[in-house]
Write an enzyme that holds these catalytic residues in place. Structure first.
Site, PDB file in Angstrom:
ATOM      1  N   CYS A   1       0.841  -1.189   0.000  1.00  0.00           N
ATOM      2  CA  CYS A   1       0.000   0.000   0.000  1.00  0.00           C
ATOM      3  C   CYS A   1       0.878   1.241   0.000  1.00  0.00           C
ATOM      4  CB  CYS A   1      -0.919   0.009   1.218  1.00  0.00           C
ATOM      5  SG  CYS A   1      -2.027   1.425   1.274  1.00  0.00           S
TER       6      CYS A   1
ATOM      7  N   GLU B   1      -3.951   0.896  -6.171  1.00  0.00           N
ATOM      8  CA  GLU B   1      -2.978  -0.118  -6.598  1.00  0.00           C
ATOM      9  C   GLU B   1      -2.837  -0.031  -8.107  1.00  0.00           C
ATOM     10  OE1 GLU B   1      -0.948  -2.094  -5.224  1.00  0.00           O
ATOM     11  OE2 GLU B   1      -1.554  -2.203  -3.122  1.00  0.00           O
TER      12      GLU B   1
END
Length: 334
Positions: free
Chosen positions: A2, A127
């Site tokens: 992340c 992402e």
């Protein structure tokens, strides 16, 4: 891993979105600590600051450990034992902490065993999927309730706005060797992601539901050995593609998380979750005279931007809402 999130609610709405029940079952809202430092953002990267929940007992030893407070902390954990005078001299990346090594690495083990557990708050995270033409970014978030509204109405007993993504984190407190203000920093715990979405290898450890949040935060009642059992991958998320406009962390507008189409012939249809997002994004751009400091900020005059994407977010939203066809916000397989 992340490496980018969004958290765009204003300070007061963020507080309302974090409502909970204390040990006695009474409805509560967490108290903001240093709320003036919080800055909403559509595109937040490591070394920036962001909102986290933690137990009040970390700040007041006589407090009930089930009580929660909100605090703005820097993303990228600086261990309390770090002795140099500048935290930027830490020579390894601590924005993420892998769940399989967090009890082995000294950067995290000490803080975790001392109960320094927090919940990192976000609208969602980004992402990137690698493909032959480059990398395609996606925005990933909780499914939204069908009766959710784009913005919560002040005075409502229950928050009905955007459901925040709640990610397990570890925090620590670093004091400059020569003295000065204590720096509060955090790391996001990551887990191996499900193979259902091939472009995510590691994802944040998401705490799904208030009971999981309660156990993670209440370090006085829930020991580390029990709390770490909560660190599991979840499939209760949805996602949609977004513009490469988000690639630059300097870009900080609703365009970062607005849904886009992949391919000219592909039609899209709004899902319950994306309808909430789209209404939310539209409201953030209308510049209504009723808007106040608790609404989404209008950042365009405050940041330097790279060239805008081919379609404006307003155009995307109109097109999105006017079409029927294949869902763009895809839910992970059960």
């Amino acid at each position: 891993m992340c490496g980018r999130t969004a958290c765009s609610l204003g300070a007061e709405n963020l507080r309302r979105a974090c409502a909970y029940r204390d040990r006695g079952g009474r409805p509560r809202q967490p108290e903001w600590i240093r709320a003036e430092r919080y800055r909403p953002s559509y595109n937040k990267g490591p070394q920036s600051s962001g909102p986290v929940l933690l137990s009040r007992r970390h700040l007041h030893q006589d407090a009930d450990s089930s009580e929660r407070v909100l605090m703005d902390m820097r993303w990228g954990l600086v261990p309390s034992w770090f002795k140099k005078d500048d935290p930027s001299k830490l020579q390894f990346n601590t924005s993420n902490c892998r769940s399989d090594t967090m009890l082995k690495k000294s950067s995290y083990k000490g803080a975790l065993l001392k109960g320094k557990r927090c919940v990192v708050l976000a609208d969602g995270f980004y992402e990137w999927q690698q493909h032959s033409g480059g990398k395609q970014p996606y925005f990933i978030y909780f499914p939204q309730a069908k009766d959710a509204v784009a913005e919560g109405t002040e005075g409502d007993e229950e928050w009905r706005g955007w459901r925040l993504l709640t990610m397990a984190g570890i925090f620590d407190c670093w004091e400059p060797p020569a003295g000065g203000e204590t720096l509060y920093t955090y790391t996001i715990i990551t887990v191996d992601a499900s193979k259902d979405v091939s472009f995510i290898h590691h994802m944040p450890a998401i705490l799904d539901g208030d009971e999981a949040i309660r156990k993670w935060l209440d370090f006085a009642e829930v020991p580390t050995q029990e709390a770490v059992k909560l660190i599991q991958p979840t499939e209760n998320i949805v996602f949609h593609p977004v513009s490469t406009f988000v690639n630059s962390v300097r870009n900080n507008t609703p365009d970062c998380l607005a849904p886009i189409e992949l391919g000219a012939t592909k039609e899209v249809k709004a899902t319950p979750s994306s309808k909430v997002m789209l209404g939310w994004l539209k409201n953030s751009q209308e510049g209504s005279p009723q808007k106040n400091e608790n609404d989404l900020p209008r950042w365009k005059s405050q940041f330097i931007h790279s060239p805008s994407p081919k379609k404006t977010s307003a155009g995307i939203l109109q097109q999105w809402l006017g079409k029927e066809g294949e869902p763009a916000a895809k839910k992970r397989k059960a």
